[in-house]
Design an enzyme around this catalytic site. Structure first.
Site, short mmCIF file in Angstrom:
data_model
loop_
_atom_site.label_atom_id
_atom_site.label_comp_id
_atom_site.label_asym_id
_atom_site.label_seq_id
_atom_site.Cartn_x
_atom_site.Cartn_y
_atom_site.Cartn_z
N CYS A 75 -20.91 4.97 0.27
CA CYS A 75 -21.35 6.21 1.36
C CYS A 75 -22.29 7.19 0.38
CB CYS A 75 -19.97 6.91 1.96
SG CYS A 75 -20.33 8.23 2.82
N CYS A 81 -17.92 14.58 -0.33
CA CYS A 81 -16.70 14.71 0.54
C CYS A 81 -15.62 14.43 0.03
CB CYS A 81 -17.12 13.69 1.47
SG CYS A 81 -15.86 13.26 2.82
N CYS A 84 -12.99 10.77 0.20
CA CYS A 84 -12.68 9.56 -0.64
C CYS A 84 -12.69 9.99 -2.34
CB CYS A 84 -13.90 8.39 -0.49
SG CYS A 84 -13.69 7.37 1.09
N CYS A 167 -19.66 7.55 8.00
CA CYS A 167 -18.44 7.33 7.27
C CYS A 167 -17.93 5.89 7.26
CB CYS A 167 -17.27 8.14 8.13
SG CYS A 167 -15.66 7.87 6.97
N GLU A 318 14.07 8.37 16.44
CA GLU A 318 12.76 8.93 15.84
C GLU A 318 13.26 10.46 16.44
OE1 GLU A 318 9.71 8.62 15.00
OE2 GLU A 318 9.29 10.66 15.61
N ASP A 364 11.35 4.10 7.44
CA ASP A 364 9.82 4.57 7.29
C ASP A 364 9.59 6.14 7.57
OD1 ASP A 364 7.05 4.68 7.11
OD2 ASP A 364 6.49 3.74 9.03
N CYS A 390 5.13 6.29 2.24
CA CYS A 390 3.78 6.59 1.87
C CYS A 390 3.95 7.51 0.91
CB CYS A 390 3.36 7.34 3.11
SG CYS A 390 4.40 8.63 3.86
C1 LIG Z 1 5.63 7.62 8.67
S1 LIG Z 1 6.04 7.60 10.29
C2 LIG Z 1 6.65 6.18 10.80
C3 LIG Z 1 6.60 5.71 12.11
C4 LIG Z 1 6.46 4.59 12.47
N1 LIG Z 1 7.54 3.66 12.00
C5 LIG Z 1 5.38 3.69 12.62
O1 LIG Z 1 5.12 2.73 11.69
O2 LIG Z 1 4.37 3.90 13.40
C6 LIG Z 1 7.37 8.74 10.16
C7 LIG Z 1 8.20 9.31 11.65
O3 LIG Z 1 9.40 9.86 11.27
C8 LIG Z 1 9.47 10.86 12.13
N2 LIG Z 1 10.32 11.72 11.59
C9 LIG Z 1 9.91 12.74 10.73
N3 LIG Z 1 10.95 13.54 10.22
C10 LIG Z 1 11.94 13.06 10.89
C11 LIG Z 1 13.28 13.41 10.87
N4 LIG Z 1 13.79 14.40 10.37
N5 LIG Z 1 14.17 12.51 11.68
C12 LIG Z 1 13.70 11.46 12.56
N6 LIG Z 1 12.51 11.25 12.51
C13 LIG Z 1 11.54 11.89 11.93
C14 LIG Z 1 8.12 11.20 12.62
O4 LIG Z 1 8.01 11.79 13.72
C15 LIG Z 1 7.22 10.13 12.52
O5 LIG Z 1 7.30 9.45 13.84
#
Ligand SMILES: C[S@@+](CC[C@H](N)C(=O)[O-])C[C@H]1O[C@@H](n2cnc3c(N)ncnc32)[C@H](O)[C@@H]1O
Length: 432
Positions: A75, A81, A84, A167, A318, A364, A390
């Protein structure tokens, strides 16, 4: 004025932020945009005293001789920027480095395991971005050729916005929408100022969330609705200080998980790259082999819950109310074996009785990790945990808790979801 020293150094390795590292008589210096084997001239600016001090950042002045690992960036904005960090480094080296970052982070917690080669994601695939939009009065440093609207990403470690014309990370639809998004500037910013445009590519078209304090007036609502019709955006929402308000909806902003359409709430989480999402899901599916009862925690809009519910009973939890509602609605229309609960897992983690009958827990969490839930899981009898992360640092902390509770860290698969960035993601399997 701080003292300035110019040095010629060789880059030995790359640090956690993606900067090259060189050893100098004063200690290590971090040099952005360099790779191992580069011979470079740098300016080390100390904050006081010595010309450079251990762990300081240096400015790259010149590449004296290039490493064989160096490649041309994809890029024209690379280097300026802040989106990246690593376009100048061979993909194979970047992937090996990301894998090594995980290895080192786990080792700090006394953990070792089989770490698979990192899964790559291709360019032009990102389906989600947060773009900065700024109006600059004529004559200011950043205005060019009378163009006062800057749309793009912040420069590295700076408030400056780099006006992005291209981009190679964004998918085709988002990249093609950049000029239209820039045209929103005069409408949204009547004078100098900033806002954030969050864009997600969905089946219905682009879902745009405008992040801005204050309320849109009637005239602006009308202009935005006209813009949505003209540009065929799926939806435009306005996120104020409290919550999001719908401005215009031309088509349902739908993404499919396991073939099931889910109408995304404005600003809800989705994995940034479909290839990365598929790689994460593939590992979660392997962990779910033979599982009859699964809890998917931090489930978002169901990227894992919906595909898993095709072959098991899944309870999705969630914390974002709108995401839980959207997943519940999709589940009711499509699958019978998915229950959805809106719950804050940091305050109210799933407890002993709720965990008792589960064959698999999928986690997650956001970058902060899932410490409280892992403390409970460490005392549970759940046979398998699939942990998507992540943030390797919080993952390592949580994995340590689980291993101390009797789990074995069976494998880790790094996934390079954020191409050309220093960001590292992974999916891991732990078993009792
Ligand atoms: C990294 S994302 C993963 C979402 C899903 N697994 C996906 O792959 O699309 C983390 C998720 O955790 C939720 N989250 C954050 N803090 C939380 C909490 N204290 N209790 C429950 N969920 C939570 C967020 O709203 C988000 O949707």
């Amino acid at each position: 004025m701080p003292p300035v020293a110019e040095l010629e150094v060789t880059i030995d390795s790359v640090g956690a932020q993606g900067d090259g590292i060189a050893e100098t008589p004063q200690g290590r210096v971090f040099v952005p945009f360099t790779v191992p084997g580069d011979r470079v001239r740098i300016r080390a600016v100390a904050q006081g005293g010595a010309p450079s001090r251990d762990g300081e950042r240096a400015e790259l002045l010149d590449i004296v001789s290039s490493s064989a690992q160096r490649v041309g960036p994809a890029c024209a904005h690379f280097g300026e920027c802040g989106g990246c960090d690593l376009q100048h480094w061979q993909t194979a080296e970047v992937l090996a480095w990301k894998r090594q970052q995980i290895e080192v982070t786990l080792a700090h917690r006394g953990l070792t395991t089989a770490i698979a080669p990192a899964v790559a994601t291709p360019p032009r695939e990102r389906r989600r971005a947060r773009l900065a939009l700024r109006r600059v009065a004529p004559g200011r440093a950043h205005s060019r050729d009378g163009d006062q609207m800057l749309l793009g990403f912040h420069a590295r470690q700076s408030h400056r916005i780099v006006d992005v014309q291209q981009c190679p990370v964004l998918n085709e639809r988002l990249a093609a929408a950049l000029p239209a998004l820039r045209q929103l500037g005069p409408m949204l910013l009547r004078r100098d100022g900033d806002l954030v445009l969050e864009v997600t590519d969905t089946e219905g078209g682009i879902d745009l969330v405008i992040e801005r304090a204050g309320e849109p007036n009637t005239a602006l609502r009308g202009e935005l609705a006209h813009f949505a019709r003209q540009r065929r955006f799926a939806r435009i929402s306005w996120r104020g200080e409290q919550d999001s308000e719908l401005i215009a909806m031309l088509a349902a902003p739908v993404i499919r998980f396991g073939g099931v359409p889910v109408e995304l709430p404005a600003g809800a989480f989705v994995q940034a790259s479909p290839t990365a999402e598929a790689a994460l899901l593939a590992e979660v599916r392997i962990a779910a082999t033979g599982a009859k009862r699964i809890a998917d925690l931090y489930a978002g809009c169901g990227a894992f819950s919906l595909p898993l519910a095709a072959s098991a009973a899944v309870h999705a939890v969630e914390g974002h109310a709108e995401s839980a509602k959207a997943l519940d609605k999709a589940a009711r229309q499509a699958v019978a074996r998915l229950t959805v609960e809106h719950r804050d897992l940091d305050r109210r983690p799933l407890q002993g009785d709720e965990l008792k009958k589960l064959d698999l827990v999928v986690l997650d969490p956001p970058r902060a990790g899932a410490r409280v839930q892992c403390e409970v899981l460490a005392r549970s009898k759940v046979p398998t945990i699939a942990y998507v992360s992540c943030n390797p640092a919080t993952f390592a902390r949580d994995a340590r808790l689980l291993v101390d509770g009797g789990y074995r860290l069976e494998k880790v698969v790094p996934v390079d979801q954020f191409l050309w960035s220093a960001h590292v993601e992974l999916v891991a399997v732990l078993r009792r």
